[in-house]
Design a protein around this motif. Structure first.
Motif, short mmCIF file in Angstrom:
data_model
loop_
_atom_site.label_atom_id
_atom_site.label_comp_id
_atom_site.label_asym_id
_atom_site.label_seq_id
_atom_site.Cartn_x
_atom_site.Cartn_y
_atom_site.Cartn_z
N GLY A 169 0.86 -1.17 0.00
CA GLY A 169 0.00 0.00 0.00
C GLY A 169 0.89 1.22 0.00
O GLY A 169 1.85 1.30 -0.77
N ASP A 170 0.64 2.15 0.88
CA ASP A 170 1.44 3.38 0.94
C ASP A 170 2.42 3.39 2.10
O ASP A 170 2.91 4.45 2.48
CB ASP A 170 0.51 4.59 1.05
CG ASP A 170 -0.27 4.81 -0.23
OD1 ASP A 170 0.24 4.41 -1.29
OD2 ASP A 170 -1.38 5.37 -0.18
N SER A 171 2.71 2.23 2.70
CA SER A 171 3.60 2.21 3.85
C SER A 171 4.51 0.99 3.83
O SER A 171 4.24 0.00 3.15
CB SER A 171 2.79 2.23 5.15
OG SER A 171 1.96 1.08 5.21
N ALA A 172 5.61 1.10 4.57
CA ALA A 172 6.56 -0.01 4.68
C ALA A 172 7.00 -0.13 6.13
O ALA A 172 7.14 0.87 6.85
CB ALA A 172 7.78 0.23 3.79
N LYS A 173 7.22 -1.37 6.57
CA LYS A 173 7.74 -1.61 7.91
C LYS A 173 9.26 -1.45 7.89
O LYS A 173 9.92 -1.89 6.96
CB LYS A 173 7.40 -3.03 8.37
CG LYS A 173 5.93 -3.23 8.63
CD LYS A 173 5.50 -4.58 9.14
CE LYS A 173 6.49 -5.65 9.32
NZ LYS A 173 5.93 -6.91 9.84
N ILE A 174 9.77 -0.79 8.92
CA ILE A 174 11.21 -0.60 9.05
C ILE A 174 11.60 -0.95 10.49
O ILE A 174 10.76 -0.92 11.40
CB ILE A 174 11.64 0.84 8.69
CG1 ILE A 174 10.67 1.91 9.22
CG2 ILE A 174 11.73 1.01 7.20
CD1 ILE A 174 11.04 2.49 10.49
#
Length: 142
Positions: free
Chosen positions: A69-74
């Motif tokens: 979607g519009d986010s990523a886990k970091i």
């Protein structure tokens, strides 16, 4: 001798990995055309680059996951967070885990307690529950 070229499937414009350094866009689709960001490692840190390997989000993380979607886990300092395409933290790296749900919600775990939030940054509950179960008709067992 036959050598297979691994393929990378991403949520955003489809891409194929030609080798470990050369990535070419194929058939961009959706509103995020041109926003394809790929985890990129520099030394022992991770960030994100575009398809021509221009670093867009600096390599400051221990781990960087693909955008969904519009986010990523970091991950930084052994804690998880969530960022957007600009690198802005939606949730800072202070959670033991972050689990994405299909309906745009996420489950945050902090100090062995669970809370619920949206991917856009709105906290629905604080991390106060021992367990959050599956959702049924917009309700979850806690």
């Amino acid at each position: 001798m036959f050598t297979a070229k691994p393929e990378v499937r991403l949520d955003r414009p489809q891409a194929i990995r030609l080798n470990k350094w050369n990535i070419r866009k194929l058939k961009p689709t959706g509103a995020a055309t041109g926003n394809l960001l790929i985890p990129f490692r520099k030394g022992d840190k991770w960030g994100y680059c575009n398809t021509i390997q221009k670093i867009i989000i600096p390599c400051i993380y221990e781990e960087a996951c693909l955008f969904k979607g519009d986010s990523a886990k970091i991950r930084a300092n052994k804690k998880w967070g969530l960022i957007d395409y600009t690198g802005k933290e939606i949730y800072p790296c202070r959670y033991d885990s972050i689990e994405r749900l299909n309906d745009g919600k996420i489950i945050l775990k902090q100090n062995n307690k669970y809370g619920l939030a949206t991917r856009s940054g709105k906290r629905l509950t604080s991390c106060k529950y021992d367990h959050i179960g599956n959702f049924t008709d917009e309700y979850a067992e806690v």
